[in-house]
Motif scaffolding. Structure first.
Motif, mmCIF file in Angstrom:
data_model
loop_
_atom_site.group_PDB
_atom_site.id
_atom_site.type_symbol
_atom_site.label_atom_id
_atom_site.label_comp_id
_atom_site.label_asym_id
_atom_site.label_seq_id
_atom_site.Cartn_x
_atom_site.Cartn_y
_atom_site.Cartn_z
ATOM 1 N N LEU A 174 -11.688 42.751 15.473
ATOM 2 C CA LEU A 174 -11.109 43.284 14.234
ATOM 3 C C LEU A 174 -11.991 43.026 13.026
ATOM 4 C CD1 LEU A 174 -7.369 42.272 14.744
ATOM 5 C CD2 LEU A 174 -8.424 44.495 15.146
ATOM 6 N N ARG A 175 -12.982 42.174 13.161
ATOM 7 C CA ARG A 175 -13.874 41.907 12.043
ATOM 8 C C ARG A 175 -14.771 43.101 11.735
ATOM 9 N NH1 ARG A 175 -14.766 36.712 10.122
ATOM 10 N NH2 ARG A 175 -13.568 35.082 11.150
ATOM 11 N N HIS A 176 -14.964 43.957 12.692
ATOM 12 C CA HIS A 176 -15.830 45.113 12.506
ATOM 13 C C HIS A 176 -15.008 46.290 11.988
ATOM 14 C CE1 HIS A 176 -18.555 42.584 14.565
ATOM 15 N NE2 HIS A 176 -17.909 42.651 15.720
ATOM 16 N N HIS A 177 -15.587 46.990 11.050
ATOM 17 C CA HIS A 177 -14.873 48.083 10.397
ATOM 18 C C HIS A 177 -14.651 49.215 11.393
ATOM 19 C CE1 HIS A 177 -15.569 46.012 6.633
ATOM 20 N NE2 HIS A 177 -16.866 45.933 6.923
ATOM 21 N N GLY A 178 -13.467 49.742 11.352
ATOM 22 C CA GLY A 178 -13.110 50.845 12.251
ATOM 23 C C GLY A 178 -11.611 50.887 12.468
ATOM 24 N N GLU A 179 -11.145 52.030 12.923
ATOM 25 C CA GLU A 179 -9.728 52.211 13.177
ATOM 26 C C GLU A 179 -9.393 51.881 14.619
ATOM 27 O OE1 GLU A 179 -8.739 56.152 12.066
ATOM 28 O OE2 GLU A 179 -9.304 55.897 9.944
ATOM 29 N N GLN A 180 -8.092 51.764 14.869
ATOM 30 C CA GLN A 180 -7.653 51.378 16.211
ATOM 31 C C GLN A 180 -7.987 52.452 17.240
ATOM 32 O OE1 GLN A 180 -3.448 50.724 16.559
ATOM 33 N NE2 GLN A 180 -3.596 49.730 18.550
ATOM 34 N N LYS A 181 -7.921 53.703 16.847
ATOM 35 C CA LYS A 181 -8.220 54.766 17.814
ATOM 36 C C LYS A 181 -9.686 54.728 18.229
ATOM 37 C CE LYS A 181 -8.932 58.206 14.143
ATOM 38 N NZ LYS A 181 -8.506 59.541 13.627
ATOM 39 N N GLU A 182 -10.561 54.275 17.328
ATOM 40 C CA GLU A 182 -11.966 54.130 17.707
ATOM 41 C C GLU A 182 -12.137 53.020 18.732
ATOM 42 O OE1 GLU A 182 -14.033 53.473 14.116
ATOM 43 O OE2 GLU A 182 -13.783 55.522 13.340
ATOM 44 N N ARG A 183 -11.379 51.914 18.552
ATOM 45 C CA ARG A 183 -11.471 50.834 19.525
ATOM 46 C C ARG A 183 -10.869 51.242 20.871
ATOM 47 N NH1 ARG A 183 -11.083 47.845 14.708
ATOM 48 N NH2 ARG A 183 -8.817 48.075 14.573
ATOM 49 N N VAL A 184 -9.838 52.067 20.842
ATOM 50 C CA VAL A 184 -9.267 52.573 22.093
ATOM 51 C C VAL A 184 -10.276 53.440 22.825
ATOM 52 C CG1 VAL A 184 -7.467 54.056 23.071
ATOM 53 C CG2 VAL A 184 -6.895 52.418 21.269
ATOM 54 N N LEU A 185 -11.007 54.283 22.059
ATOM 55 C CA LEU A 185 -12.036 55.114 22.672
ATOM 56 C C LEU A 185 -13.168 54.274 23.243
ATOM 57 C CD1 LEU A 185 -13.132 57.947 23.244
ATOM 58 C CD2 LEU A 185 -14.161 57.931 20.958
ATOM 59 N N LEU A 186 -13.540 53.212 22.515
ATOM 60 C CA LEU A 186 -14.567 52.304 23.030
ATOM 61 C C LEU A 186 -14.126 51.662 24.332
ATOM 62 C CD1 LEU A 186 -15.917 50.420 19.867
ATOM 63 C CD2 LEU A 186 -17.215 51.872 21.401
ATOM 64 N N LEU A 187 -12.864 51.235 24.383
ATOM 65 C CA LEU A 187 -12.353 50.581 25.585
ATOM 66 C C LEU A 187 -12.300 51.549 26.758
ATOM 67 C CD1 LEU A 187 -11.325 47.842 26.517
ATOM 68 C CD2 LEU A 187 -9.014 48.574 25.944
ATOM 69 N N GLU A 188 -11.959 52.818 26.503
ATOM 70 C CA GLU A 188 -11.940 53.808 27.583
ATOM 71 C C GLU A 188 -13.342 54.064 28.114
ATOM 72 O OE1 GLU A 188 -10.099 57.212 25.928
ATOM 73 O OE2 GLU A 188 -8.055 56.359 25.927
ATOM 74 N N ASN A 189 -14.291 54.209 27.213
ATOM 75 C CA ASN A 189 -15.667 54.405 27.671
ATOM 76 C C ASN A 189 -16.178 53.187 28.437
ATOM 77 O OD1 ASN A 189 -15.886 56.977 26.542
ATOM 78 N ND2 ASN A 189 -16.565 56.180 24.564
ATOM 79 N N LEU A 190 -15.753 51.978 28.004
ATOM 80 C CA LEU A 190 -16.181 50.757 28.684
ATOM 81 C C LEU A 190 -15.668 50.736 30.116
ATOM 82 C CD1 LEU A 190 -17.508 47.950 28.550
ATOM 83 C CD2 LEU A 190 -15.360 47.053 27.656
ATOM 84 N N TRP A 191 -14.417 51.133 30.333
ATOM 85 C CA TRP A 191 -13.871 51.132 31.689
ATOM 86 C C TRP A 191 -14.485 52.239 32.535
ATOM 87 C CZ3 TRP A 191 -11.448 47.812 34.636
ATOM 88 C CH2 TRP A 191 -10.878 46.689 34.025
ATOM 89 N N GLN A 192 -14.942 53.312 31.875
ATOM 90 C CA GLN A 192 -15.672 54.317 32.649
ATOM 91 C C GLN A 192 -16.978 53.747 33.193
ATOM 92 O OE1 GLN A 192 -16.272 57.875 30.384
ATOM 93 N NE2 GLN A 192 -14.127 58.511 30.454
ATOM 94 N N VAL A 193 -17.657 52.916 32.383
ATOM 95 C CA VAL A 193 -18.875 52.262 32.853
ATOM 96 C C VAL A 193 -18.555 51.284 33.975
ATOM 97 C CG1 VAL A 193 -20.797 50.773 32.181
ATOM 98 C CG2 VAL A 193 -20.040 52.576 30.642
ATOM 99 N N PHE A 194 -17.441 50.547 33.847
ATOM 100 C CA PHE A 194 -17.039 49.624 34.915
ATOM 101 C C PHE A 194 -16.805 50.376 36.234
ATOM 102 C CE2 PHE A 194 -15.227 46.413 31.670
ATOM 103 C CZ PHE A 194 -16.467 45.823 31.560
ATOM 104 N N GLN A 195 -16.382 51.626 36.111
ATOM 105 C CA GLN A 195 -16.117 52.428 37.310
ATOM 106 C C GLN A 195 -17.314 53.266 37.723
ATOM 107 O OE1 GLN A 195 -12.669 54.648 36.201
ATOM 108 N NE2 GLN A 195 -11.326 52.831 36.105
ATOM 109 N N SER A 196 -18.533 52.917 37.209
ATOM 110 C CA SER A 196 -19.799 53.587 37.553
ATOM 111 C C SER A 196 -19.815 55.048 37.132
ATOM 112 C CB SER A 196 -20.074 53.470 39.069
ATOM 113 O OG SER A 196 -20.196 52.122 39.448
ATOM 114 N N VAL A 197 -19.231 55.321 35.962
ATOM 115 C CA VAL A 197 -19.213 56.664 35.390
ATOM 116 C C VAL A 197 -19.847 56.585 34.014
ATOM 117 C CG1 VAL A 197 -17.752 58.601 34.651
ATOM 118 C CG2 VAL A 197 -17.148 57.274 36.681
#
Length: 1322
Positions: free
Chosen positions: A524-547
């Motif tokens: 939360l220290r980094h500037h940005g909205e919650q929807k941006e963090r949700v998008l980051l988390l989705e992309n992160l799990w895509q990488v975890f799934q080798s996508v």
């Protein structure tokens, strides 16, 4: 040819040097010519070491045979109607630097005695004439150098050379000063230096004439010829530089720079004015740095930039102006660097990096202006691009610097040139120029410790790499800067850098960096909205799934291919340090108990909290434990159960559960979703017996695994809890205020032995708890085994502290003879079965009054099975991951509320099935004193004795005071004197003692002593063995004679013995008479001399005690301060057994060991005073021993002995006998006078005055009959002795005083007269 504003010509940047041309050298085919050329040209870069001055910089040029010199222009008569097209031609500096030499040197191989002299002379003259024809209208100097094989003779000696030299100069049309000889011998370098000096003088004259000709032209100019004034001033400055006249050159450049202000600047001539101004500014700044005026150089550059910064010129060509500004800054920065290399100091506020950075900024502006111009010009001139594309860059500029080849006043032509310049600018690689300048600036900022600005430049460089498409280098720079901005808490800057790093990781397909940046961007220290963090988390799990992290439509084909290759070759898991990445996931671990026994269950709580506003899925949690004493032994525990709490208050209340309330633990599932803001308490448990005993477990690291089996991130953090710098005002928000954090747990070992110690003797059913000096104090230790375990090799080891090793001893048995004392003992108990016990008894012997802290160590061996000791449970495993020191920041400190107490039990593994356990305890015994002893020497008339005479009787008064806290029984006291002393029979009378003595009781013993030899003549044990044969009087007489001083008359008293014979006595007598196998140990402080410098009349000590011993491992130890601690000593319990007896209570003391380090070693020891005592009701006897230090024994002039009745009755006659003995080798003549006191207490019969002559070593008796008349204390008649001066004239009154002193010491003064006996009165 490049744009004039973007760079400076190379001929301007070099240092002008005189140009000298060589003709006639064939360096390719003739080695001699090659060596000559190397001698001239090869030394330009080498500083000579064999000359005092440096060589002048000269530029040599090898001219080909048909070299064409530039044709001279026709001279102008007047400049009135001349209007130049520009200020400075492009080829003028090149011509004078590299084309037109100032001196032309012709080399010819001609010998003076050459047979073909005439033909070579004609040939040489033709070549010279051809050179003269080529140099018409030029002032270039011409000279001739003859190459010869031998050195020339001195002038005037070689007539042939003189004649032919004159002939040659005449034929060539040159003067004799233009002819030189160069012998190519071994001294070629010396000749070369001399020729170089001559060539330089010719060059100087050439450039001086050139300057004069330019001044002549300048003087013909009018006020309208401003451009020509500038041109001529520049040429004068350039020629002055060629002549190495830098001050004059600076003056001309400065004048030319000032003349530029007279020209009105417009769009047409703006580029030319700025170009020439840049040339002049560069020259001036360079000369100012060279002349050691750096401030003037910097000020000149600042003024120069401020003057022309706003002179943009054509708006469409603004990029040219920014390129010119960038060039000015970069060139000045290079000048600044060169000046620093030459010794100029720089500062943080003024160094070359500032100008490199400004140059990079102007290149950025140049790119922006070029992009804007491209949009405006190229789009509006699409139809004309084809016509102008055939033109090249060389066609854009004229022969003058800064002037473009465009017809003035023709808008169409100007527009076409501008379009072509935009096209050339668009092909320029701005990013590479910016990166190069930023790299140079970073190097300078690093040198001058401007670290924050260096970080800023690194970010700018990374942005340039990103713009240029080099994403890998951009990612490297961003990754290097991330920790610095993270540590400095620059949240805004850090957020921007983090997102750019994430973008670079995406474009370069760096899986590890993308995962790390994505997780950190969730904070939360980094500037940005919650929807941006949700998008980051989705992309992160895509990488975890080798996508790949984004849809394929948003990624190019190249990037898509990079991601597929990277995901296929990634190494999982990717470690991420949560100590560096803050505010994403909070982990804290604590042991439930600080100390555990070996049979308990170890429980550990892991508290987890998600700090971001999006839920996280964590695969599992692990806690890494390590042995504090052996960090290599590490264990990993997995959290299997958990509890969830909405706030800290609920977590705190769970620590104190209410009655009837119990929370059920839930099973932790893989990839469980952790909600933000909640506190999760995870439980790790295992059996404590899986760890080694006596181990201090420490929580090293906490791990959280996030991701899938293919790709995952291992989030690790240190177990050291860091308190927040600012505390909240309520306790609900700080974790350490609600949870006790215990990072260490101690696995206490089980010790299977218990002890009970009994101190002292048991008398009258009451033990004695206080120990006394010189007492064998018993200690009984009962060792028990309360466990049902079979123990082997049970032992007790007792040791004395190092500081008491010489004064406190231990033993296991007390015998009547020689006693072994140890500093440490080992008592082997043997084997102990379950619930068995045994006892160990030993004795303490102390020579000092102190508190004795004995170190008692119990040990035993035990059979064990170590196969299950490494962790048999499924959730405990040995970890091979690095320890905490590799991943934990150094600034994290351990903050604990309580630490486990380390057990004194030590464990040692003998093999796989046996171990030894030991425990150290401290046994404290208080030792107090037994007796306070003092000894004093007196004469027979009860006066203090300071010096004894040989053959004189004197008294020893031994006073003893009881200081023991308990009652003691004194059995006996006696004095053992040295063999050279004799005790009177009166001293052997045994004193009767009462049964008990208490503290404060005092006792006194009086002993009469006499010695028949001085200290130098004392007999040792070896002397006694050698002198058992009978000795005659004559031999004894001779022995005395040898020891007398050589001066003095017969009957003289010998002088007092000096200090040196005392030392000799100690080395000869004492040390030789004590065998090395025996020792007397004197404890505590020894007997001290009361008066310094002389023997005292009183020798006193509070507790001057000793022990008699025979040491097997040491020689005589006179002082304890010089003795190292001994592990064992052998002593005698009784003093008489440690003395080599030669009589009753008389003999040689076999050895002395005293604790007094300050006692003088020159004082003789007269004997030992012993006191035998014991405790009431105890059979064991003890003996306290005190050393009696002696006095100096001198040679007397006369021995006097008095004999008188022991009891004297009134009116009964008694005999008063005085024996005079002559101890000297002379005859003594004396006068003896007996005087009766005035009260007439006695009636005396005998000679009242008599002359006495005593032969050497003979004696004389004076007998008087006394008849007492009164009862009580009566004064005896006074006997006086004096020398008969008539018979011995050498005697005087001073010697009579010594005789009187001897009489006073030997004869009694008063006697007590008893009443008459009853039978006589009847």
């Amino acid at each position: 040819m490049t744009i004039d504003g973007s760079t400076l010509p190379s001929e301007l940047l070099v240092i002008p040097q005189p140009l000298i041309g060589f003709c006639g050298l064939d360096v390719a085919r003739q080695s001699v010519h090659k060596s000559i050329w190397d001698a001239f040209s090869g030394t330009l870069q080498r500083k000579p070491v064999d000359r005092e001055r440096d060589r002048a910089a000269v530029q040599y040029k090898l001219l080909p045979p048909n070299y064409e010199f530039p044709v001279a222009k026709p001279k102008r008569v007047s400049y009135e109607w001349y209007h130049p097209k520009g200020i400075l031609k492009r080829n003028w500096m090149l011509k004078h630097l590299h084309v037109l030499p100032s001196v032309v040197v012709l080399f010819q191989d001609i010998e003076w005695n050459d047979s073909q002299w005439t033909e070579k002379q004609v040939q040489c003259a033709a070549i010279v004439q051809a050179l003269k024809n080529s140099l018409q209208e030029r002032n270039t100097r011409l000279c001739l150098v003859l190459l010869q094989k031998s050195a020339p003779l001195p002038p005037g000696e070689d007539t042939l050379a003189s004649e032919r030299a004159a002939s040659l100069t005449t034929a060539c049309g040159i003067t004799s000063k233009m002819l030189f000889i160069l012998p190519h011998t071994e001294h070629l370098m010396g000749y070369t230096l001399r020729l170089e000096s001559a060539f330089l003088d010719m060059a100087q004259s050439y450039y001086a004439l050139m300057s004069k000709r330019i001044r002549t032209h300048r003087d013909q100019l009018s006020a309208a010829h401003t451009t020509l004034k500038i041109r001529h001033q520049f040429k004068l400055g350039f020629v002055a530089e060629m002549r190495q006249d830098f001050t004059t050159a600076q003056k001309h450049y400065f004048q030319a720079y000032a003349n530029l202000d007279e020209i009105r600047i417009n769009d047409g001539n703006c580029m030319e004015i700025k170009t020439i101004a840049g040339f002049l500014n560069y020259k001036m700044c360079r000369l100012m740095f060279k002349l050691k005026t750096p401030r003037d150089s910097i000020n000149q550059f600042i003024i120069h930039i401020e003057k022309y910064k706003s002179r943009v010129g054509f708006k469409d060509l603004a990029f040219e102006h920014h390129a010119w500004l960038s060039t000015q800054h970069s060139v000045f920065a290079e000048l600044f660097c060169e000046a620093i290399k030459n010794g100029l100091p720089a500062l943080q506020i003024q160094h070359p990096g500032i100008y490199f950075q400004k140059a990079a900024e102007y290149v950025i502006k140049r790119r922006e202006a070029a992009q804007q111009a491209s949009v405006e010009l190229l789009n509006s001139n699409l139809n004309s691009t084809d016509a102008s594309s055939s033109q090249t860059q060389s066609n854009l500029y004229t022969e003058f610097f800064g002037i473009r080849a465009v017809k003035t006043g023709d808008p169409v032509a100007e527009q076409q040139v501008n379009v072509q310049l935009c096209e050339l600018e668009r092909n320029y690689n701005h990013s590479s120029a910016i990166i190069a300048l930023l790299s140079q600036a970073m190097a300078q900022f690093k040198i001058y410790k401007c670290l924050r600005f260096r970080k800023k430049l690194a970010i700018d460089m990374a942005e340039e790499y990103l713009l240029s498409g080099d994403h890998a280098k951009a990612l490297t720079l961003y990754s290097l800067m991330l920790p610095d901005y993270r540590e400095e808490k620059w949240s805004t800057i850090f957020s921007d850098v983090l997102l750019k790093t994430l973008r670079c990781a995406l474009l370069s397909a760096s899986v590890a960096d993308y995962i790390a940046c994505s997780i950190e961007a969730l904070s939360l220290r980094h500037h940005g909205e919650q929807k941006e963090r949700v998008l980051l988390l989705e992309n992160l799990w895509q990488v975890f799934q080798s996508v790949p992290p984004m849809p394929q439509s948003q990624l190019t084909t190249d990037i898509q291919t990079l991601w597929n290759n990277a995901l296929a070759s990634v190494k999982s898991p990717i470690q991420i340090d949560l100590d560096k990445i803050s505010d994403v996931l909070e982990l804290c671990a604590t042991f439930q108990q600080v100390q555990l026994n070996n049979n308990d269950v170890l429980q550990l709580h892991l508290i987890v909290r998600v700090l971001t506003d999006v839920p996280l899925r964590i695969r599992n949690f692990h806690v890494l434990l390590a042995d504090a004493s052996n960090p290599q032994n590490s264990y990993k525990l997995e959290a299997l159960k958990y509890l969830c709490f909405s706030n800290l208050l609920e977590l705190r209340q769970q620590k104190i559960p209410k009655q009837g309330e119990h929370l059920e633990l839930k099973t932790y599932e893989k990839n469980m979703r952790l909600e933000p803001g909640c506190y999760y308490q995870l439980l790790c448990s295992t059996e404590a017996h899986q760890f080694n005993e006596n181990t201090q477990l420490r929580i090293v690291r906490l791990e959280a695994h996030m991701g899938t089996d293919q790709i995952g991130a291992l989030l690790t953090c240190s177990a050291n809890y860091t308190r927040q710098q600012f505390r909240h005002h309520t306790r609900r928000r700080d974790l350490d205020d609600n949870v006790t954090i215990n990072p260490i747990c101690y696995i206490a070992p089980t010790f299977h032995l218990s002890t009970q110690t009994s101190l002292g003797h048991v008398a009258n059913d009451a033990p004695t708890t206080t120990m006394m000096v010189n007492e064998y104090y018993p200690v009984v230790t009962t060792i028990s085994n309360p466990y049902n375990v079979y123990l082997q090799n049970v032992g007790v080891h007792i040791s004395v502290p190092v500081e008491l090793r010489n004064s406190v001893f231990l033993t296991t048995d007390v015998s009547t003879g020689r006693q072994k004392l140890h500093a440490q003992i080992q008592i082997d108990v043997g084997e102990l079965s379950g619930h068995g016990s045994n006892t160990a008894t030993y004795y303490i012997f102390s020579l000092v009054e102190t508190e004795i802290k004995l170190q008692q160590r119990l040990s035993y061996t035990l059979d064990v099975d170590r196969s299950a000791g490494g962790g048999g449970a499924a959730n405990v495993s040995h970890s091979t991951t690095p320890n905490s020191s590799e991943t934990t920041p150094e600034h994290v400190k351990v903050i604990t509320n309580s630490l486990a107490t380390i057990s004194p039990v030590q464990i040692e593994y003998l093999d796989e099935t046996r171990l030894r356990k030991s425990r150290e305890d401290t046994l404290i015994v208080r030792c107090v004193g037994d007796f306070k002893f003092s000894a004093r020497f007196y004469t027979l008339n009860r006066r203090p004795l300071g010096q004894a005479y040989r053959g004189e009787n004197f008294l020893l008064r031994a006073n003893t005071e009881v200081v023991a806290v308990d009652d003691v029984e004194i059995l006996d006291s006696f004095f053992i004197c040295d063999h050279n002393l004799v005790q009177s029979n009166y001293s052997f009378k045994r004193k009767k003692y009462t049964n008990k003595y208490r503290a404060g009781d005092q006792l006194e013993s009086v002993i009469v002593l006499r010695t028949n030899a001085t200290l130098q003549d004392w007999t040792t044990a070896r002397d006694l063995e050698r002198s058992k044969s009978e000795e005659s009087v004559s031999s004894k007489f001779i022995s005395r004679q040898q020891k007398m001083p050589s001066t003095g008359n017969i009957g003289d008293a010998p002088p007092p013995a000096p200090a040196a014979p005392m030392s000799g006595y100690m080395s000869k007598s004492l040390m030789s008479k004590i065998p090395t196998s025996m020792t007397i140990i004197n404890n505590n402080t020894g007997l001290q001399v009361a008066n310094a410098g002389i023997m005292s009349n009183s020798i006193h000590s509070d507790d001057g005690k000793l022990s008699l011993s025979g040491a097997e491992d040491s020689a005589v130890l006179p002082v304890a301060g010089q003795d190292a601690p001994k592990s064992m000593r052998i002593i005698f319990n009784k003093a008489l057994e440690a003395v080599q007896a030669t009589g009753h209570h008389r003999g040689f003391i076999k050895g002395v060991y005293t604790l007094d380090s300050s006692a003088p070693t020159t004082i003789p020891k007269f004997g030992v005073f012993c006191i035998r005592w014991r405790r009431p009701g105890v059979k064991e006897e003890n003996e306290s021993k005190f050393i009696i230090s002696g006095l100096d024994i001198a040679e007397p002039p006369l021995n006097i002995y008095c004999t008188i009745e022991e009891k004297m009755f009134v009116k009964m006659p008694m005999a008063f006998k005085v024996v005079l003995k002559n101890p000297t080798t002379h005859v003594l003549h004396l006068i003896a006078t007996l005087s009766i006191s005035k009260s007439d207490n006695f009636i005396c019969s005998g000679h009242k005055q008599v002359d006495v002559s005593i032969m050497a070593y003979d004696e004389k008796e004076l007998v008087y009959n006394l008849y007492p008349l009164q009862v009580g204390w009566q004064d005896l008649p006074v006997l006086t002795l004096e020398y008969n001066t008539k018979a011995d004239p050498q005697k005087n009154d001073s010697q009579n005083v010594l005789l009187d002193e001897l009489v006073q010491r030997a004869l009694p003064k008063r006697v007590f007269v008893l009443p008459p006996m009853k039978q006589l009165t009847k």
